[in-house]
Scaffold this motif. Structure first.
Motif, PDB file in Angstrom:
ATOM      1  N   GLU A 130      32.197  53.654 127.281  1.00 35.49           N
ATOM      2  CA  GLU A 130      33.485  53.568 126.580  1.00 35.49           C
ATOM      3  C   GLU A 130      33.511  54.485 125.360  1.00 35.49           C
ATOM      4  OE1 GLU A 130      36.346  52.084 127.539  1.00 35.49           O
ATOM      5  OE2 GLU A 130      35.176  51.797 129.370  1.00 35.49           O
ATOM      6  N   ILE A 131      32.393  54.590 124.666  1.00 39.18           N
ATOM      7  CA  ILE A 131      32.288  55.511 123.518  1.00 39.18           C
ATOM      8  C   ILE A 131      32.503  56.945 123.995  1.00 39.18           C
ATOM      9  CG2 ILE A 131      30.709  56.492 121.792  1.00 39.18           C
ATOM     10  CD1 ILE A 131      29.385  53.678 121.666  1.00 39.18           C
ATOM     11  N   TYR A 132      31.864  57.309 125.109  1.00 37.73           N
ATOM     12  CA  TYR A 132      32.018  58.661 125.663  1.00 37.73           C
ATOM     13  C   TYR A 132      33.473  58.929 126.076  1.00 37.73           C
ATOM     14  CZ  TYR A 132      26.893  59.060 125.918  1.00 37.73           C
ATOM     15  OH  TYR A 132      25.553  59.135 125.616  1.00 37.73           O
ATOM     16  N   LYS A 133      34.116  57.930 126.644  1.00 37.65           N
ATOM     17  CA  LYS A 133      35.516  58.099 127.055  1.00 37.65           C
ATOM     18  C   LYS A 133      36.431  58.295 125.854  1.00 37.65           C
ATOM     19  CE  LYS A 133      35.320  55.617 131.482  1.00 37.65           C
ATOM     20  NZ  LYS A 133      35.766  54.413 132.228  1.00 37.65           N
ATOM     21  N   ASP A 134      36.098  57.638 124.758  1.00 37.15           N
ATOM     22  CA  ASP A 134      36.920  57.734 123.547  1.00 37.15           C
ATOM     23  C   ASP A 134      36.695  59.047 122.788  1.00 37.15           C
ATOM     24  OD1 ASP A 134      38.055  55.275 123.990  1.00 37.15           O
ATOM     25  OD2 ASP A 134      36.729  54.189 122.628  1.00 37.15           O
ATOM     26  N   TYR A 135      35.465  59.525 122.783  1.00 39.89           N
ATOM     27  CA  TYR A 135      35.131  60.653 121.897  1.00 39.89           C
ATOM     28  C   TYR A 135      34.607  61.897 122.620  1.00 39.89           C
ATOM     29  CZ  TYR A 135      35.242  56.865 118.470  1.00 39.89           C
ATOM     30  OH  TYR A 135      35.623  55.794 117.696  1.00 39.89           O
TER      31      TYR A 135
END
Length: 561
Positions: free
Chosen positions: A430-435
């Motif tokens: 989810e962090i990768y998808k956001d940033y």
């Protein structure tokens, strides 16, 4: 100074008969003699680190004592107070206890009050103790995660961080102009105070009071831990147990103090082979988290299961972005919050901070620089700091990376996610998808000995004199050379870099990727820090994207070989 002159000095007083006899034997082997006496051991990167043995560029009683005398002379010159206090701690390495006692002798002979730990302790505990006792500094006898034949000597300042320029240069100058016959060895036992493990409980209490989860909210976790024969056994299990995590399963044949790291392939949690036995135990008992720490317990390595129940070992960059995201989710957002990371760590950390309107202070490689930033920004609230080499710090009680507080933070994050039906891997995605996704890889070239040092210097200078326009088919858009203090743009413009000079080159690539190159300050290595960027969407597959970018990493490595 010529090698023969150094050898001559070591064949006379104050060197003992055993040392002199060994040198006479060494004179029969010219290559070995030259290797041990071709230079003096240099004081730098917060202290010294090297192979133990007889010789001017080896760690031994005499070089350790000379460094201590030089430090004492410097502090007596710069600190005007009559009563000065230094704290000494040591890890489990060969001769660490012996060296710590030699340091105490020299300091007490120079009229310093000395606080000496009674047994092996983690490095972060020394930093904490300096602040707790309001001491003037400290010394840690350790070589961190280096191989067993190494030892070292870290110097800490009065606020608990490792020394930085100009103090390191001033101490180095004090050492260089000192002759061995000027070392004071007249031990004054009345000046030395021993502290036991009751003090450790104060440290644990402070860490727990700073944690983001309350004890009642901590889920039951099955944790597997290995100290890799280091000092972490003194801090990680008792801290986690006190915090409420009771199901801690030790890798028994690696969780006792041993100077030779008997049952390990490596004592460095950055190396995947360090996890072999923790994974075996975790598979046997169905563990949820695996944790390892390096010998002086400042670096934290962790592993978790993926969606297919396979073990994934998180790297230092992944850990720091997970921690930052979790802390931003749990902490109250204050206007004066700031975070810090190093220039060679993943750009994702800074990206997350900026998107959440948190100031991110960038600094040079090494946690001493993060500690320096914290001290300079003490009017603001420090949230956390991290570096790619498995170092992280949350809170204000310590001024160095701390595996103990980081292990509790990781367990709390895991527990929080578990209570919501999530996993660490799903959270990371989810962090990768956001940033955006950064694939981070460290590649090293090792060159040992006198010849190796020259080869490392030459290779770095070749990169500096012949800058590439493309790397592995990707255009270079900017080059930051921190040795010259200049930034070279693709359009030909040159700008000044607003940071202290150091031997580091950063290549910025057109695809938002980056490659940083520097010689190690503690090991005979050139390090290449590769950060490859990729956009993410809802169909993002971590394994597929990692495999794709790993192919690009291999092309980059080929370019530099």
């Amino acid at each position: 100074m010529k090698i023969a002159d150094r050898v001559s000095i070591w064949k006379n007083k104050p060197f003992d008969k055993k040392t002199i006899k060994k040198i006479i034997e060494l004179e029969k082997n010219e290559d070995e003699l030259n290797e041990r006496f071709h230079s003096d051991l240099e004081f730098g990167t917060g202290g010294i680190r090297g192979v133990m043995g007889i010789g001017s560029n080896r760690i031994n009683k005499y070089t350790i004592s000379k460094f201590t005398q030089g430090l004492a002379d410097h502090l007596n010159k710069t600190l005007k107070k009559k009563q000065k206090t230094l704290i000494i701690a040591y890890d489990n390495r060969r001769n660490s206890k012996f060296f710590s006692n030699e340091v105490a002798k020299v300091l007490s002979a120079n009229n310093f009050n000395v606080i000496l730990f009674d047994d092996v302790r983690p490095t972060p505990l020394l930093s904490f103790s300096i602040r707790h006792f309001n001491a003037d500094g400290g010394i840690m006898i350790t070589a961190s995660h280096n191989p067993p034949e190494y030892n070292g000597y870290k110097v800490y300042n009065s606020f608990g961080g490792q020394i930085v320029p100009p103090d390191d240069k001033k101490i180095s100058e004090s050492i260089k102009k000192l002759n061995f016959n000027k070392i004071k060895w007249d031990n004054n036992k009345s000046k030395v105070k021993i502290i036991d493990d009751n003090f450790d409980k104060i440290y644990f209490k402070k860490i727990i009071s700073n944690s983001v989860l309350k004890k009642k909210n901590r889920e039951k976790l099955k944790i597997v831990y290995s100290s890799l024969h280091g000092t972490g056994i003194k801090s990680i299990p008792p801290l986690l147990n006190e915090a409420g995590y009771k199901d801690i399963n030790l890798v028994e044949n690696q969780c006792f103090i041993n100077e030779n790291f008997l049952n390990t392939n490596t004592s460095n949690p950055e190396d995947k082979s360090a996890f072999e036995q923790t994974i075996l135990l975790a598979e046997k008992i169905n563990g949820e988290i695996i944790i390892t720490t390096d010998p002086d317990a400042d670096r934290l390595g962790v592993g978790v299961r993926d969606f297919k129940k396979n073990w994934v070992l998180l790297n230092g960059n992944q850990l720091m972005v997970l921690f930052l995201s979790f802390l931003l989710e749990k902490e109250f957002k204050k206007e004066n919050f700031f975070v810090s990371t190093t220039l060679v760590s993943s750009p994702l950390f800074e990206k997350i901070a900026k998107k959440n309107k948190i100031e991110c202070k960038l600094c040079h490689t090494g946690f001493k620089w993060i500690a320096d930033v914290i001290e300079k920004e003490k009017k603001k609230t420090f949230l956390c700091g991290g570096e790619e080499s498995f170092g992280f710090l949350h809170g204000n009680e310590v001024r160095d990376k701390d595996a103990a507080s980081a292990s509790l933070l990781f367990c709390d994050m895991f527990s929080f996610l578990k209570s919501k039906g999530e996993t660490v891997i799903s959270y990371l995605i989810e962090i990768y998808k956001d940033y955006g996704f950064y694939y981070d890889k460290l590649y090293t070239i090792t060159r040992k000995g006198r010849k190796g040092a020259a080869e490392i210097k030459k290779q770095i200078e070749v990169l500096r004199l012949k800058p590439p326009k493309t790397i592995a088919g990707i255009n270079v858009s900017k080059i930051d050379d921190f040795k010259t203090g200049l930034s070279y743009l693709k359009n030909g413009k040159i700008k000044k870099i607003d940071l202290p000079k150091t031997n580091l080159i950063i290549y910025y690539l057109e695809e938002n990727s980056r490659i940083s190159v520097r010689p190690s300050g503690t090991e005979p290595k050139i390090k290449f820090y590769i950060n490859l960027y990729s956009k993410c969407n809802n169909t993002f597959d971590l394994n597929k994207e990692s495999n794709k970018l790993e192919k690009k990493v291999k092309q980059i490595i080929k370019h530099f070989n």
